[in-house]
Design an enzyme around this catalytic site. Structure first.
Site, PDB file in Angstrom:
ATOM      1  CG  ASP A 162      -4.227  -0.906   3.159  1.00  0.00           C
ATOM      2  OD1 ASP A 162      -4.510  -0.720   1.963  1.00  0.00           O
ATOM      3  OD2 ASP A 162      -3.551  -0.123   3.842  1.00  0.00           O
ATOM      4  CG  ASP A 179      -1.343   2.381   6.927  1.00  0.00           C
ATOM      5  OD1 ASP A 179      -1.670   2.240   5.727  1.00  0.00           O
ATOM      6  OD2 ASP A 179      -1.391   3.461   7.537  1.00  0.00           O
ATOM      7  CG  ASP A 233      -1.667   1.261   1.414  1.00  0.00           C
ATOM      8  OD1 ASP A 233      -2.361   1.651   0.471  1.00  0.00           O
ATOM      9  OD2 ASP A 233      -1.554   1.880   2.485  1.00  0.00           O
TER      10      ASP A 233
END
Length: 640
Positions: free
Chosen positions: A540, A536, A337
């Site tokens: 996600d 995080d 990410d």
């Protein structure tokens, strides 16, 4: 009187803490005394002492074996050892060759010693992990109406004020509302250097305060603190067997049945095929039960994986179970990410472009943005603070979602926002800044236009800053042989590509919804097999769950991401990914080495038994010795 009462108390405590060790010592004592009695032809005493050795050394194994047999209808190694020992004793009584009773007792003794050594080895791993518990404090110094009171941590509530004096252990997570100090966070996050903490910063339970006093405000319940989450995850890791261990356990139960059947055949067939005498046949069958038992095979995996988990925890890498440590060593592709993972997740001012006066631009910008709760406004105010520029509060402030903010500063109308919003509000010349603004936006930065008293003062560019270790971490992963590294982002394509190019990632997928990330992870899994996802945020979580290994950032990660992930990087340090993968690969190597060694030793002992080259005690020593060696081999990961 005191000494008389003290000794039993000490022994009782020692027995409770180390029952296997005490049983092995007592068993060894009775075996020695029984052997000595037989050696001196005190037959009655010897036949009294040796059965006591059988009971003391074999009670625990017999109980576990019988429980498994009657409750689960399965055979296990413990019961095979007891049957072999009792068989040797029965054969010795039948043939009046009492040394066979001693052989059976030695089998019980060595099996007992092996259990004690395995317990000690496993306790080393457990102590290393459970050392986390020593990082927690039972009490906290609470401020009530300005007075200090000691209170149990589990009685603390959100909003309580806690004072942490120099040198003390931080009792619970909290936000600093007063004071400045440096904290040693190494026990929790693996950070080697002390971290500065001041007003507004978060501190974690289990960290060690430096020279300054800190006043904290509790913002979450003590049960939700970082160290408590770590402890719960470690406990979960210890209780869950990885797939390889589950396979070995299933194999053991089927294998034990085969061993019993083959043992029975070996006790019956040889006299008819090879003309062995019955005593030799039964004796060899008993040795077969011992040397063919898969104790070493059973010890090949879990000590290794638990040692790896303990090692990772010391370095700020939390594996939630042994399966994920194994899986980490098989990772072929990694998806990252962007926000909060490759970047800090906190916007920062990168460029200030004034038309005339830079200080005036910053002062007006801080005045209007100080009334905003938007992260971009917060970043601008923080930047102005760092440059020690003073400002006055804006009045009549009005936010315009997605566009900007207006208000009155120093009795003049003030505007902060994007270019389209600025043009709606005032009619002022902006041409001199258009080119620079476009260049900043092409670099993936957000441009804030500032106008005051109907005149444009300049522009301020804000961007999410790349973590300083990100590029090196990506380079190291490539050098390790990770076949594919991709960036997944919900941000716009231009920004995502800028971040990717700076850290060295070639493949970028931007403007993704959570389900899009899941689909891409599935696609990568079809191509590469084992795929890790590093993230995080709440968005996600679905991709973390879908990935073969979900990896969350421990400090900046959302609660949902932390709960969903399989591995947590406690200090948000991306370079720890390399450590985690190397640890996983090393664990795989050690497990394979242990399995090959265990199987090889079993084969050698079986060949020696059929060649009639080993006695029962020698077979026991070889069998149990290999088990201990395999267990100790697994503990190498404590230092890896």
């Amino acid at each position: 009187m005191t000494a008389v009462s003290f000794a039993p108390s000490r022994f009782s405590t020692l027995f409770k803490e180390h029952p296997d060790t005490i049983a092995a010592i007592l068993c060894g004592l009775f075996v020695f005394l029984g052997w000595l009695a037989l050696h001196w032809n005190w037959l009655g005493l010897g036949l009294l002492l040796l059965p006591i050795a059988y009971v003391v050394g074999g009670y625990s194994s017999a109980r576990e074996g019988l429980t498994t047999l009657f409750e689960e209808k399965e055979l296990d190694v413990d019961l095979l050892m007891i049957v072999a020992a009792l068989g040797a004793a029965g054969l010795g009584l039948w043939r009046r060759e009492y040394y066979l009773i001693v052989d059976g007792a030695i089998l019980i003794l060595i099996f007992s010693i092996s259990g004690a050594l395995e317990g000690y080895a496993m306790n080393r791993t457990e102590r290393s992990i459970r050392g986390l518990m020593s990082l927690t404090s039972d009490t906290a110094r609470v401020l009530i109406n300005g007075e200090e009171q000691m209170r149990e941590v589990d009685r603390l509530r959100i909003g309580d004020l806690v004072l942490v004096k120099p040198g003390e252990l931080v009792p619970t997570d909290g936000l600093v509302i007063e004071g400045y100090s440096t904290l040693n966070q190494a026990p929790i996050t693996g950070e080697s250097m002390p971290i500065e903490k001041t007003v507004g910063d978060e501190v974690y339970a289990g960290t060690i305060n430096g020279n300054g006093a800190l006043k904290l405000k509790i913002h979450q319940s003590p049960e939700s603190s970082l160290i408590q989450r770590v402890i719960r995850m470690v406990e979960q890791a210890q209780s869950e067997a990885p797939p390889s261990q589950q396979f070995i356990e299933r194999f053991e139960r089927g294998y034990a049945k085969v061993i019993v059947i083959v043992g029975i055949l070996l006790a019956i067939v040889p006299p008819f095929l090879w003309q062995w005498d019955w005593e030799t046949t039964i004796y060899r069958a008993l040795i077969f039960l011992v040397v063919a038992s898969p104790c070493a095979l059973m010890a090949a995996i879990m000590p290794t994986l638990l040692s790896g988990i303990a090692n990772g925890a010391r370095q700020g890498i939390l594996f939630k179970n042994g399966a994920q440590l194994e899986m980490m060593g098989q990772v072929k592709a990694i998806a990252f990410d962007k926000t909060g993972t490759l970047t800090t997740g906190k916007p920062q001012v990168t460029d200030v472009v004034p038309i005339t006066d830079r200080t005036h631009l910053l002062r007006i910008a801080a005045s209007i943005e100080s009334a905003s709760e938007h992260p971009i406004g917060t970043a601008i105010v923080q930047f102005v603070k760092e440059h020690q520029v003073s400002w006055t509060e804006a009045v009549e402030v009005q936010a315009h979602t997605g566009q900007g903010i207006t208000g009155t500063v120093e009795n003049q109308r003030t505007i902060a926002g994007n270019l389209a919003f600025l043009k709606q509000q005032i009619n002022s010349d902006v041409e001199s800044l258009i080119y620079q603004a476009e260049q900043l936006e092409q670099a993936g930065k957000t441009v804030v236009w500032i106008a005051h008293n109907e005149q444009v003062l300049g522009i301020i560019a804000v961007a999410d800053v790349i973590r300083p270790e990100a590029q090196r971490a990506i380079d190291r992963l490539k050098q390790m042989g990770i076949e594919q590294i991709v960036l997944l982002s919900g941000d716009n394509q231009r920004t995502a590509e800028r971040i990717a190019s700076e850290v060295g990632i070639n493949q970028v997928f931007a403007e993704l919804l959570p389900q899009d990330k899941v689909d891409l992870i599935k696609s990568l899994q079809k191509r590469y097999g084992t795929v890790a996802m590093v993230g995080d945020g709440i968005n996600d979580a679905p991709a973390l769950a879908q990935a073969s290994v979900g990896i969350a950032m421990g400090v900046s990660g959302s609660d949902v991401a932390l709960e969903t992930a399989d591995v947590v990087l406690m200090a948000d340090r991306l370079e720890k990914l390399e450590t985690a993968i190397r640890l996983g690969r090393r664990a795989q190597q050690v497990v394979k080495q242990n399995i090959v060694f265990a199987l090889g030793f079993i084969v050698i002992l079986l060949i020696a038994n059929f060649a009639q080259e080993i006695t029962l005690p020698l077979g026991v020593i070889g069998h149990e010795g290999s088990t201990v060696l395999v267990t100790l081999s697994g503990l190498r990961l404590l230092r890896a």
